[in-house]
Design a protein around this motif. Structure first.
Motif, PDB file in Angstrom:
ATOM      1  N   UNK A 150     -89.523  36.619   6.513  1.00 56.65           N
ATOM      2  CA  UNK A 150     -88.881  37.306   7.636  1.00 56.65           C
ATOM      3  C   UNK A 150     -87.411  36.899   7.721  1.00 56.65           C
ATOM      4  N   UNK A 151     -87.133  35.635   7.435  1.00 56.40           N
ATOM      5  CA  UNK A 151     -85.744  35.173   7.488  1.00 56.40           C
ATOM      6  C   UNK A 151     -84.964  35.589   6.252  1.00 56.40           C
ATOM      7  N   UNK A 152     -85.647  36.167   5.273  1.00 58.85           N
ATOM      8  CA  UNK A 152     -84.961  36.646   4.081  1.00 58.85           C
ATOM      9  C   UNK A 152     -84.708  35.547   3.071  1.00 58.85           C
ATOM     10  N   UNK A 153     -85.338  34.399   3.243  1.00 55.56           N
ATOM     11  CA  UNK A 153     -85.113  33.282   2.316  1.00 55.56           C
ATOM     12  C   UNK A 153     -85.966  33.410   1.059  1.00 55.56           C
ATOM     13  N   UNK A 154     -87.142  34.020   1.173  1.00 55.64           N
ATOM     14  CA  UNK A 154     -87.954  34.275  -0.008  1.00 55.64           C
ATOM     15  C   UNK A 154     -88.353  35.753  -0.009  1.00 55.64           C
ATOM     16  N   UNK A 155     -88.698  36.260  -1.180  1.00 58.17           N
ATOM     17  CA  UNK A 155     -89.152  37.658  -1.252  1.00 58.17           C
ATOM     18  C   UNK A 155     -90.499  37.695  -1.964  1.00 58.17           C
ATOM     19  N   UNK A 156     -91.349  38.628  -1.517  1.00 57.10           N
ATOM     20  CA  UNK A 156     -92.666  38.782  -2.153  1.00 57.10           C
ATOM     21  C   UNK A 156     -92.545  39.810  -3.262  1.00 57.10           C
ATOM     22  N   UNK A 157     -93.117  39.518  -4.450  1.00 51.97           N
ATOM     23  CA  UNK A 157     -93.208  40.553  -5.495  1.00 51.97           C
ATOM     24  C   UNK A 157     -94.669  40.858  -5.700  1.00 51.97           C
ATOM     25  N   UNK A 158     -94.948  42.139  -5.828  1.00 49.27           N
ATOM     26  CA  UNK A 158     -96.347  42.554  -5.883  1.00 49.27           C
ATOM     27  C   UNK A 158     -97.090  41.851  -7.006  1.00 49.27           C
ATOM     28  N   UNK A 159     -98.270  41.387  -6.731  1.00 47.95           N
ATOM     29  CA  UNK A 159     -99.161  40.722  -7.698  1.00 47.95           C
ATOM     30  C   UNK A 159     -98.495  39.567  -8.429  1.00 47.95           C
TER      31      UNK A 159
ATOM     32  N   UNK B 118     -96.525  36.917  -6.450  1.00 53.64           N
ATOM     33  CA  UNK B 118     -96.230  35.802  -5.568  1.00 53.64           C
ATOM     34  C   UNK B 118     -94.834  35.852  -4.969  1.00 53.64           C
ATOM     35  N   UNK B 119     -94.399  34.687  -4.454  1.00 52.98           N
ATOM     36  CA  UNK B 119     -93.137  34.613  -3.723  1.00 52.98           C
ATOM     37  C   UNK B 119     -92.045  33.974  -4.583  1.00 52.98           C
ATOM     38  N   UNK B 120     -90.812  34.479  -4.403  1.00 55.95           N
ATOM     39  CA  UNK B 120     -89.661  33.933  -5.111  1.00 55.95           C
ATOM     40  C   UNK B 120     -88.545  33.609  -4.128  1.00 55.95           C
ATOM     41  N   UNK B 121     -87.759  32.587  -4.489  1.00 56.20           N
ATOM     42  CA  UNK B 121     -86.611  32.276  -3.631  1.00 56.20           C
ATOM     43  C   UNK B 121     -85.627  33.430  -3.727  1.00 56.20           C
TER      44      UNK B 121
END
Lengths: 471, 471
Positions: free
Chosen positions: A52-61, A63-66
């Motif tokens: 929500x804070x925009x610090x990480x982003x989700x990529x489909x299938x 996981x999360x990335x900085x």
């Protein structure tokens, strides 16, 4: 602070100082959970918050990335300025035009004054209602008229006690929402023609009340971080002799400003010194994101000069129309006004809330509600940073569910309101928050509705429209 | 007319013309039932009514006997006189002193404004509440705010339609009881300093409202049988140009006066001609003893000049705090005032009433309630004739549950109120029903509480105290 927030802030700090690098994959939820000894839910909540804070982003299938760059919060608006003279209030038509639009269900309700009704424990309240009305003693329909059901007043008093504040049940008057309490308190301490100090910007209900009672407004400088400016207030008290102040020290509507407790203490003693009654609207006091409830100004009141008003409408029971006021030394006058205008709050609503408060559910509900609002806050700030014109400023409230957005000067937010409405989106344009013609480039947004795709799309549209309405 | 009443009036007529002689034994309930082809319950109700009127007396284990002399009703008070000038209203302190005393449960509540809560279908209402809130659509807490739940407004509109009156659901604003509706309507059509026509005597809530809003009162002559004097009213309209009239054509509080429908029509057209808005309080309209509902003045309104107010508090759902107003051409203004002062009536209460009205129970309940009140009326008139000083006059209302009692001139009913209170009895002294110092020898008594021994004893005590407070 809750566990997930502590963990999330840890991670945020690591991202900001580069210990977690842009583009780097975050540990999977399962890994993180095992490593840190946290539950999967807690990790997920922390990740959602970072997202929500925009610090990480989700990529489909995957996981999360900085995120590609650590995203700072956008700048906040500066403090407002005081008006040098009082103003006759004539905003009724505009305010009603806006409110009429906002009440319609079809629109994306970014201009609404209410959080989503889905955030409230309506089923638990129903069970309390059912339990307490099933064997209703008929005489309650007489004895629980104004000042209200005694058990309910006792439960409210008890909650203040737990927060370190003594308000006797006998001082409390149950009202039809805080709105009635505020109106009755204002009536009790003013006469037509009097001047009343308000924050700038201020909640439009205060403007409506002033207009209806033939009162003049004195708008005093307010800092989005710290609330009303005490030095400027003192100058006004000295020079203009107002009849009352109507203030909202906790999570002010619309700016979300939280006045530090020490300043509240100064405020109360200042008003006491000038013998100007303070009407305190504390409806958002329970919706804090920090670890403890901020004190109401009433907590520092020794002389009965503070007429404190609050309600359950924004934090527990929308539509039940139960609020209360602790009007200090004006209690008898307010009780009379209540008896003579609406007689009493609805008895079934009073009994349901008294019953609900006896249980243990309220604090659990509040914790969940605060967590939800906190996450939504950052999601909306993030969307504003992404979609809104360069130069936009936005507040970073520590409670409640409103953002105050300052668009580039010259933007016409009333025009923005009208255009947005045609696309099914409501906002609260800045003009309805001032008795003068201020805040024409500002707006209030409500983040108390889960930000699904529809809301995000609406924010993107708003950003574009804001450019069109820009200088 | 209901069956038992027709039968009872038959018998009353026979007693009065001597066909049934003083001291004669009445046929037993069983005999009468067989002879007349009536149910036992119907005969019993008729006998109770005759007993309440003092026409027959019950002797233990021996049945009913015709009373020693046919008892005529005591004389009614004469019409009041108009005041020649308007009056600033300053009755607040006195009214609150009296109301504070009356609200206490310990006293015999002859001064109360409410009928006994035991007369209402609280269990049926509970079931409606339960049904309608169990599966509450959360969005109702937003959509059912002012002007109120649509289904409830439709049901109210439908009831008017059945009584031959068209009020569109869209005109209706749901309020927190009629009291709020009346207050909002008054605010919508007046400004401080204006003069407002009221009946003399008038309901003290009107006096409180006038005082609070800084309005002046013009008291116009009112006949206990026929309501406000139209010739005197016209003189006032011509000479004093009032801003509004606040009237109660059906079973006026406190006198119980019922204005004949033809006069209501004249009243409405008179006020229309002078362009003076009429605020109509119709809360007792459903509590008629005759065979059909008297029309509200609103039924004759063609131009939207009548602001009609009513509620369920006195005839169905005390404590639910649901009233409504049909403010004619002032509807938009009233809707705004509602939105800006209390926002909305309680949603659970609104839903419960909408659900209850969909069923068939309301008319059955009303029939029972009217029958009960009618019997109590005559029982109380009878007790007054027996216990009160010679020369006492008392009204004979055709609906509602108030008697207006005129004690011999020189009696101090405020002193009577204070002395009675010390004995655990409340009354409503005449002084609270006038902005001027009128009605010092009058009082209002509530017969909406079953007249058990405690109440009869209280009436006997009152009669004695009235002598002590006499001239």
């Amino acid at each position: 602070m809750t566990l997930y927030k502590a963990y999330a802030e840890d991670l945020a700090e690591m991202i900001e100082r580069g210990a977690l690098k842009a583009g780097q994959r975050m540990p999977s939820v399962r890994e993180a959970s095992r490593h840190r000894g946290l539950s999967v839910v807690t990790v997920l909540k922390a990740y959602h918050w970072l997202e929500a804070r925009g610090l990480i982003v989700a990529r489909e299938r995957s996981g999360y990335y900085v995120g590609s760059r650590p995203q700072a919060y956008p700048p906040q608006p500066a403090a407002s300025r005081s008006a040098t003279v009082s103003t006759a209030v004539k905003k009724g038509d505009l305010i009603f035009e806006v409110l009429d639009a906002v009440q319609k269900r079809v629109v994306v309700p970014l201009g609404s004054a209410f959080p989503s009704p889905l955030l409230f424990p309506l089923q638990s309240l129903y069970r309390s209602l059912n339990r307490s009305v099933r064997h209703l003693d008929p005489w309650r329909t007489v004895t629980d008229l104004a000042p209200g059901n005694w058990e309910l007043r006792r439960q409210i008093s008890l909650r203040y006690h737990i927060d370190g504040m003594e308000i006797a049940p006998d001082e409390l008057v149950i009202t039809d929402g805080a709105m009635e309490g505020l109106n009755l308190c204002l009536q009790a301490v003013t006469r037509p023609g009097d001047a009343v100090v308000i924050e700038s910007p201020t909640f439009y209900v205060a403007l409506q009340a002033l207009e209806r009672l033939g009162l003049r407004a004195i708008e005093v400088a307010t800092h989005p971080g710290e609330g009303i400016d005490l030095a400027e207030l003192e100058a006004v008290l000295r020079q203009q002799r107002p009849a009352a102040c109507w203030l909202m020290p906790n999570f002010q509507n619309p700016t979300g400003a939280l006045m530090p407790d020490a300043r509240k203490e100064q405020l109360v003693s200042l008003l006491e010194r000038y013998r100007v009654p303070m009407i305190e609207d504390d409806v958002y006091g329970e919706l804090y994101y920090a670890s403890t409830r901020p004190k109401p100004a009433k907590a520092f009141d020794r002389s009965g000069n503070v007429l404190h008003c609050s309600s359950f409408s924004k934090c527990l029971a929308p539509g039940y129309r139960i609020g209360w006021t602790a009007p200090g030394r004006h209690a008898a006058a307010v009780r009379r006004l209540k008896l003579g205008t609406t007689l009493s709050a609805a008895i079934p609503s009073q009994l349901a809330l008294a019953n609900y408060l006896e249980g243990a559910g309220y604090d659990r509900h509040l914790r969940r509600l605060r967590d939800a609002l906190f996450v939504e806050r950052d999601a909306m700030i993030n969307a504003i940073r992404e979609f809104f014109p360069r130069g936009t400023r936005v507040t970073r409230p520590e409670g409640g569910y409103f953002l105050w957005v300052e668009l580039p000067r010259g933007t016409d937010s009333l025009e923005l309101h009208r255009r947005a409405l045609r696309q099914g989106i409501s906002i609260a344009p800045g003009a309805i928050f001032s008795a003068r013609d201020r805040y024409a480039h500002c707006l209030r947004l409500n983040y108390g509705h889960p930000q699904d795709r529809r809301v995000l799309r609406a924010l993107r549209t708003l950003g574009q429209l804001a450019l069109d309405c820009g200088p």
